[in-house]
Design a protein around this motif. Structure first.
Motif, mmCIF file in Angstrom:
data_model
loop_
_atom_site.group_PDB
_atom_site.id
_atom_site.type_symbol
_atom_site.label_atom_id
_atom_site.label_comp_id
_atom_site.label_asym_id
_atom_site.label_seq_id
_atom_site.Cartn_x
_atom_site.Cartn_y
_atom_site.Cartn_z
ATOM 1 N N GLN A 12 0.835 -1.198 0.000
ATOM 2 C CA GLN A 12 0.000 0.000 0.000
ATOM 3 C C GLN A 12 0.876 1.257 0.000
ATOM 4 O OE1 GLN A 12 -2.914 0.028 3.134
ATOM 5 N NE2 GLN A 12 -3.925 1.851 2.367
ATOM 6 N N ILE A 16 1.026 4.124 -2.908
ATOM 7 C CA ILE A 16 0.790 5.543 -2.610
ATOM 8 C C ILE A 16 1.912 6.392 -3.199
ATOM 9 C CG2 ILE A 16 0.776 7.262 -0.742
ATOM 10 C CD1 ILE A 16 -0.668 5.090 0.989
ATOM 11 N N TYR A 19 1.728 6.107 -7.350
ATOM 12 C CA TYR A 19 0.565 6.529 -8.130
ATOM 13 C C TYR A 19 0.705 7.947 -8.675
ATOM 14 C CZ TYR A 19 -3.969 8.205 -9.457
ATOM 15 O OH TYR A 19 -4.993 8.787 -10.167
ATOM 16 N N LYS A 60 -3.813 3.159 -7.791
ATOM 17 C CA LYS A 60 -4.748 3.998 -7.049
ATOM 18 C C LYS A 60 -5.581 3.147 -6.086
ATOM 19 C CE LYS A 60 -8.256 7.543 -7.934
ATOM 20 N NZ LYS A 60 -8.986 8.228 -9.017
ATOM 21 N N ALA A 61 -6.096 2.030 -6.586
ATOM 22 C CA ALA A 61 -6.895 1.134 -5.740
ATOM 23 C C ALA A 61 -6.040 0.533 -4.623
ATOM 24 C CB ALA A 61 -7.514 0.023 -6.594
ATOM 25 N N SER A 63 -3.401 1.774 -3.285
ATOM 26 C CA SER A 63 -3.018 2.799 -2.315
ATOM 27 C C SER A 63 -4.117 3.016 -1.276
ATOM 28 C CB SER A 63 -2.693 4.122 -3.016
ATOM 29 O OG SER A 63 -3.865 4.729 -3.522
ATOM 30 N N LYS A 64 -5.342 2.637 -1.649
ATOM 31 C CA LYS A 64 -6.467 2.749 -0.724
ATOM 32 C C LYS A 64 -6.728 1.426 -0.001
ATOM 33 C CE LYS A 64 -8.620 6.298 -3.532
ATOM 34 N NZ LYS A 64 -9.740 6.644 -4.400
ATOM 35 N N LYS A 66 -7.552 -1.404 -1.418
ATOM 36 C CA LYS A 66 -8.621 -2.162 -2.064
ATOM 37 C C LYS A 66 -8.053 -3.364 -2.812
ATOM 38 C CE LYS A 66 -11.725 1.726 -2.761
ATOM 39 N NZ LYS A 66 -12.452 2.525 -3.759
#
Length: 100
Positions: A12, A16, A19, A60-61, A63-64, A66
């Motif tokens: 993750q 981050i 991205y 992006k996903a 980094s969240k 997901k």
């Protein structure tokens, strides 16, 4: 089928950090194919811009935190076949039986 693994905190964090840099680079690209370099090996790989954009969405996903899954879409001919089958079923409800 592969088991779905939870995204680690380390993954993750990398996502981050990566991205924003990737999104910025993609905005500057002018051609539809680009070349990326794998730092560890020095190998250069040509990659379509659509694939880079998809990589950006994955980062992006991630980094969240997901999960990510890739599901191939039907090609056009399969989609057309399905529509024909649906129309046949709708046109003759109750008349289609299972063959032996």
């Amino acid at each position: 089928m592969e088991a779905v693994e939870k995204i680690s905190k380390a993954e993750q964090k990398i996502a981050i950090e990566s991205y924003d840099a990737l999104a910025s680079v993609i905005e500057q690209l002018k051609s539809n194919d680009s070349e990326i370099e794998i730092e560890e090996t020095g190998e250069k790989i040509k990659i379509p811009i659509k694939a880079l954009k998809f990589l950006g969405e994955m980062l992006k996903a991630m980094s969240k935190g997901k999960f990510i899954s890739l599901v191939p879409r039907c090609n056009r001919s399969n989609h057309q076949k399905r529509r024909r089958i649906v129309r046949l079923l709708q046109a003759s409800p109750g008349k289609i039986t299972r063959g032996r």
